[in-house]
Design an enzyme around this catalytic site. Structure first.
Site, PDB file in Angstrom:
ATOM      1  N   GLY A  74      43.150  52.505  41.550  1.00 18.75           N
ATOM      2  CA  GLY A  74      41.949  52.772  41.365  1.00 18.75           C
ATOM      3  C   GLY A  74      41.262  51.780  42.202  1.00 18.75           C
ATOM      4  N   GLY A 114      46.391  40.934  36.651  1.00 15.06           N
ATOM      5  CA  GLY A 114      46.402  42.102  36.302  1.00 15.06           C
ATOM      6  C   GLY A 114      45.363  43.291  37.292  1.00 15.06           C
ATOM      7  N   THR A 115      45.214  42.723  38.494  1.00 14.73           N
ATOM      8  CA  THR A 115      44.047  43.507  39.313  1.00 14.73           C
ATOM      9  C   THR A 115      44.618  44.497  40.133  1.00 14.73           C
ATOM     10  OG1 THR A 115      44.082  41.529  40.757  1.00 14.73           O
ATOM     11  CG2 THR A 115      42.049  41.795  39.072  1.00 14.73           C
ATOM     12  N   LYS A 117      48.036  43.814  42.070  1.00 12.56           N
ATOM     13  CA  LYS A 117      48.489  43.114  43.465  1.00 12.56           C
ATOM     14  C   LYS A 117      49.923  43.824  43.489  1.00 12.56           C
ATOM     15  CE  LYS A 117      47.478  39.072  41.975  1.00 12.56           C
ATOM     16  NZ  LYS A 117      46.809  39.205  40.748  1.00 12.56           N
ATOM     17  N   LEU A 119      50.951  46.634  42.294  1.00 10.83           N
ATOM     18  CA  LEU A 119      50.845  48.009  42.520  1.00 10.83           C
ATOM     19  C   LEU A 119      50.704  47.954  44.193  1.00 10.83           C
ATOM     20  CD1 LEU A 119      48.490  49.237  39.804  1.00 10.83           C
ATOM     21  CD2 LEU A 119      50.928  49.323  39.992  1.00 10.83           C
ATOM     22  N   GLU A 286      43.775  49.578  31.403  1.00 14.68           N
ATOM     23  CA  GLU A 286      45.092  50.454  31.035  1.00 14.68           C
ATOM     24  C   GLU A 286      45.459  50.254  29.647  1.00 14.68           C
ATOM     25  OE1 GLU A 286      49.173  51.555  30.506  1.00 14.68           O
ATOM     26  OE2 GLU A 286      48.404  49.456  30.422  1.00 14.68           O
ATOM     27  N   GLU A 338      25.198  37.376  13.414  1.00 16.99           N
ATOM     28  CA  GLU A 338      25.494  38.289  14.417  1.00 16.99           C
ATOM     29  C   GLU A 338      24.076  39.110  14.650  1.00 16.99           C
ATOM     30  OE1 GLU A 338      27.883  38.151  16.295  1.00 16.99           O
ATOM     31  OE2 GLU A 338      29.047  36.869  14.845  1.00 16.99           O
ATOM     32  N   ASP A 412      29.333  29.636  20.660  1.00 17.67           N
ATOM     33  CA  ASP A 412      27.882  29.927  21.066  1.00 17.67           C
ATOM     34  C   ASP A 412      27.199  28.822  22.017  1.00 17.67           C
ATOM     35  OD1 ASP A 412      28.002  32.270  19.760  1.00 17.67           O
ATOM     36  OD2 ASP A 412      27.110  31.751  18.202  1.00 17.67           O
TER      37      ASP A 412
HETATM   38  P1  ATP Z   1      49.580  39.530  37.926  1.00 18.51           P
HETATM   39  O1  ATP Z   1      49.143  38.628  38.820  1.00 18.51           O
HETATM   40  O2  ATP Z   1      49.544  39.321  36.527  1.00 18.51           O
HETATM   41  O3  ATP Z   1      51.139  39.751  38.389  1.00 18.51           O
HETATM   42  P2  ATP Z   1      48.892  41.940  39.237  1.00 18.51           P
HETATM   43  O4  ATP Z   1      47.657  41.870  39.875  1.00 18.51           O
HETATM   44  O5  ATP Z   1      50.135  42.036  39.953  1.00 18.51           O
HETATM   45  O6  ATP Z   1      49.032  41.041  37.939  1.00 18.51           O
HETATM   46  P3  ATP Z   1      49.816  44.649  38.434  1.00 18.51           P
HETATM   47  O7  ATP Z   1      51.076  44.170  37.871  1.00 18.51           O
HETATM   48  O8  ATP Z   1      49.839  45.225  39.875  1.00 18.51           O
HETATM   49  O9  ATP Z   1      48.706  43.499  38.465  1.00 18.51           O
HETATM   50  O10 ATP Z   1      48.952  45.574  37.416  1.00 18.51           O
HETATM   51  C1  ATP Z   1      49.400  45.588  36.049  1.00 18.51           C
HETATM   52  C2  ATP Z   1      49.085  46.983  35.553  1.00 18.51           C
HETATM   53  O11 ATP Z   1      47.798  47.190  35.429  1.00 18.51           O
HETATM   54  C3  ATP Z   1      49.623  48.116  36.323  1.00 18.51           C
HETATM   55  O12 ATP Z   1      50.852  48.724  36.006  1.00 18.51           O
HETATM   56  C4  ATP Z   1      48.621  49.062  35.980  1.00 18.51           C
HETATM   57  O13 ATP Z   1      49.094  49.652  34.872  1.00 18.51           O
HETATM   58  C5  ATP Z   1      47.101  48.477  35.750  1.00 18.51           C
HETATM   59  N1  ATP Z   1      46.547  48.374  36.757  1.00 18.51           N
HETATM   60  C6  ATP Z   1      45.969  47.223  37.457  1.00 18.51           C
HETATM   61  N2  ATP Z   1      45.241  47.384  38.477  1.00 18.51           N
HETATM   62  C7  ATP Z   1      44.997  48.781  38.612  1.00 18.51           C
HETATM   63  C8  ATP Z   1      44.360  49.401  39.482  1.00 18.51           C
HETATM   64  N3  ATP Z   1      43.599  48.971  40.384  1.00 18.51           N
HETATM   65  N4  ATP Z   1      44.413  50.871  39.413  1.00 18.51           N
HETATM   66  C9  ATP Z   1      45.507  51.419  38.582  1.00 18.51           C
HETATM   67  N5  ATP Z   1      46.293  50.669  37.657  1.00 18.51           N
HETATM   68  C10 ATP Z   1      46.161  49.333  37.721  1.00 18.51           C
END
Ligand code: ATP
Length: 500
Positions: A74, A114-115, A117, A119, A286, A338, A412
């Site tokens: 995505g 987790g962005t 890479k 994938l 996710e 709060e 804060d």
């Molecule tokens: P790291 O740097 O921690 O290794 P990464 O950038 O390689 O992280 P991924 O391993 O590709 O991240 O993504 C982890 C999970 O997050 C994926 O398995 C997926 O479920 C979800 N995810 C992250 N980015 C996307 C995206 N752009 N579209 C769909 N799912 C995503």
């Protein structure tokens, strides 16, 4: 065994053996058994090199399909386009050879965790019909010199043989956390790391246009500045693609992808989730959907509702609800605190409060969830001042109702001070455009104190007028623990119209 443990063990062993010889013990059987055990261990480890890929693939399979195409990623439109363009080099190799263009050897993906890479690398393998092997930089790190380098060699060998076995013309090797092995070389102290990096460079240099199968190395890091320049020079990792945190459109598209196998109740709006998750990575999004499904399961519901999604955002942002028992007085103080944040937020940015809670979550005893109106990357002086006032709202409210603050304002203040620092660095204060190092410390402290004092007094002025909102909202908060943004706004609007 930890690295330190290993080192102590290696240091202790020769001393023990010398001691045994000294006291006349025959050490040959011990030595022979030890040698045998070490050889078996070493052989098993080396054999596990193919496992670098397979174990990683297995790990990843649990999360993503093994054949993944770019449509299943995505957002990241720009990164995907850049990557596909680069991959065409691998596909149209005949044309490239005719033009005398050297083969593309390495693509570096940079961006926060987790962005997506990993994938991207998997989708690249699918797009180019290549075999895919993955390894993580940390898997090459060993205290024994030469092991990392031999694993690199094995990885390339494995890529070639796997491609041949599967009848593919190309192979993609993905190395995650490349900074672990590819960090700047500092002249000999980390010989093992240097040898591993040298081996990787040598393998890259050995890639030629005529090679069959063709090999492409993709690597990922979120610390590009740490990489050795030899890795980044033309002919090595010379294509750099930024994989950024997704914007709202990207978040919505990621949510759409991960929602496919989850049943949503009628009337649930994913756009709201995309709105409230500014700064979340794909992996966190996710996670939100997964947690929402777990909340639905806990309530024995068959469909995921909006409130499950809202709870899941809090969980991913703040951590799980804790069982920490707060006493009534503490809870009341947290509620005032709060509400202080929430009232200032709503006054300076109407419509921005999504929820006020006094349920302890993670390390926080209570929190306000904000609705970012839109993704924003540039801030004016007024907007930063408003942010600081929102941060100060909690401590000012405590002062108004208790005559003093508590330790609950520490975060804060950290946030507020960071923003003041940012203002100074961006030339948004009376100091003008300055370089921090060139301004005397006393000047900086004076400016910092002046900004904080002025914003604290402006915050107090705003909050003093809303004492009745505090009292009314407090009742609901203490009873229900949660106050929705809309009910909170109704109370505030009623008070504002009374004042007017
Ligand atoms: P790291 O740097 O921690 O290794 P990464 O950038 O390689 O992280 P991924 O391993 O590709 O991240 O993504 C982890 C999970 O997050 C994926 O398995 C997926 O479920 C979800 N995810 C992250 N980015 C996307 C995206 N752009 N579209 C769909 N799912 C995503």
């Amino acid at each position: 065994m930890s690295k330190l443990g290993k080192e102590i063990f290696i240091g202790f062993l020769p001393v023990l053996l010398i001691f045994l010889i000294f006291i006349g013990v025959n050490i040959m059987p011990v030595l022979f058994t030890g040698l045998l055990a070490f050889t078996i261990y070493y052989m098993l480890r080396s054999r596990s090199v193919p496992g670098i890929s397979t174990s990683n693939e297995r790990k990843a399979k649990g999360r993503t399909p093994s054949f993944l195409n770019f449509d299943q990623i995505g957002g990241q439109d720009r990164a995907k386009k850049e990557l596909m363009e680069a991959l065409d080099f691998l596909i149209k190799h005949e044309q490239i050879k005719k033009l005398g263009i050297r083969p593309l050897k390495g693509i570096l993906l940079t961006g926060p965790p987790g962005t997506g890479k990993t994938l991207m690398a998997k989708a690249a393998a699918h797009y180019t019909n290549s075999v895919y092997l993955a390894a993580s930089g940390s898997e090459f790190v060993e205290m024994y010199v030469g092991v990392g380098a031999s694993r690199i060699r094995d990885l390339f060998r494995e890529a070639r043989s796997k491609a041949q076995k599967e009848g593919k013309e190309s192979a993609i090797i993905f190395i995650d956390e490349i900074d672990v092995v590819g960090g700047k070389r500092d002249g000999g102290q980390q010989r093992e790391y240097d040898q591993t990096l040298n081996q990787l460079l040598t393998e890259m240099d050995g890639i030629h246009t005529d090679d069959a199968p063709r090999i492409l190395i993709m690597a990922a890091t979120n610390r590009k500045e740490m990489l050795d320049s030899a890795l980044l020079r033309p002919g090595r990792f010379d294509r750099h693609i930024d994989v950024e945190l997704p914007d709202k459109k990207g978040r919505l598209s990621i949510l759409g992808i991960h929602m496919k196998n989850k049943p949503l109740a009628e009337g649930t709006v994913l756009e709201k989730v995309a709105d409230q998750t500014f700064g979340f990575s794909g992996a966190q999004l996710e996670g939100v959907l997964n947690e929402a499904a777990i909340y639905a399961l806990r309530e024995e519901k068959s469909l995921i509702e909006q409130k499950h999604l809202a709870d899941a955002i809090d969980k991913v942002m703040m951590g799980e609800r804790t069982d920490r028992e707060t006493n009534e007085e503490e809870k009341q103080r947290v509620a005032y605190h709060e509400l202080g944040h929430a009232i200032v937020a709503e006054l300076v940015r109407p419509g921005s409060v999504a929820q006020v809670t006094v349920t302890p979550r993670g390390k926080a005893l209570g929190y306000v969830r904000h609705n970012p109106q839109q993704d924003q990357y540039l801030y004016t002086k007024e907007q930063i001042e408003q942010q600081i006032m929102i941060a100060l709202g909690g401590s000012v409210a405590e002062e108004m109702f208790y005559g003093g603050r508590s330790t609950g304002s520490r975060n804060d203040f950290d946030q507020a001070l960071l923003m003041v620092r940012n203002m100074i660095d961006c030339g948004l204060t009376s100091l003008g455009i300055v370089e921090r190092e060139m301004v005397p410390k006393e000047e900086l402290m004076k400016e910092n104190a002046a900004i904080m004092a002025e914003l604290t007094s402006r915050t107090r002025e705003l909050l003093e007028k809303q004492r009745t909102v505090f009292e009314q909202a407090l009742d609901v908060l203490l009873r229900e623990e949660v106050l929705s943004g809309s009910i909170f706004r109704e109370l505030l609007m009623a008070s504002i119209s009374r004042i007017a």
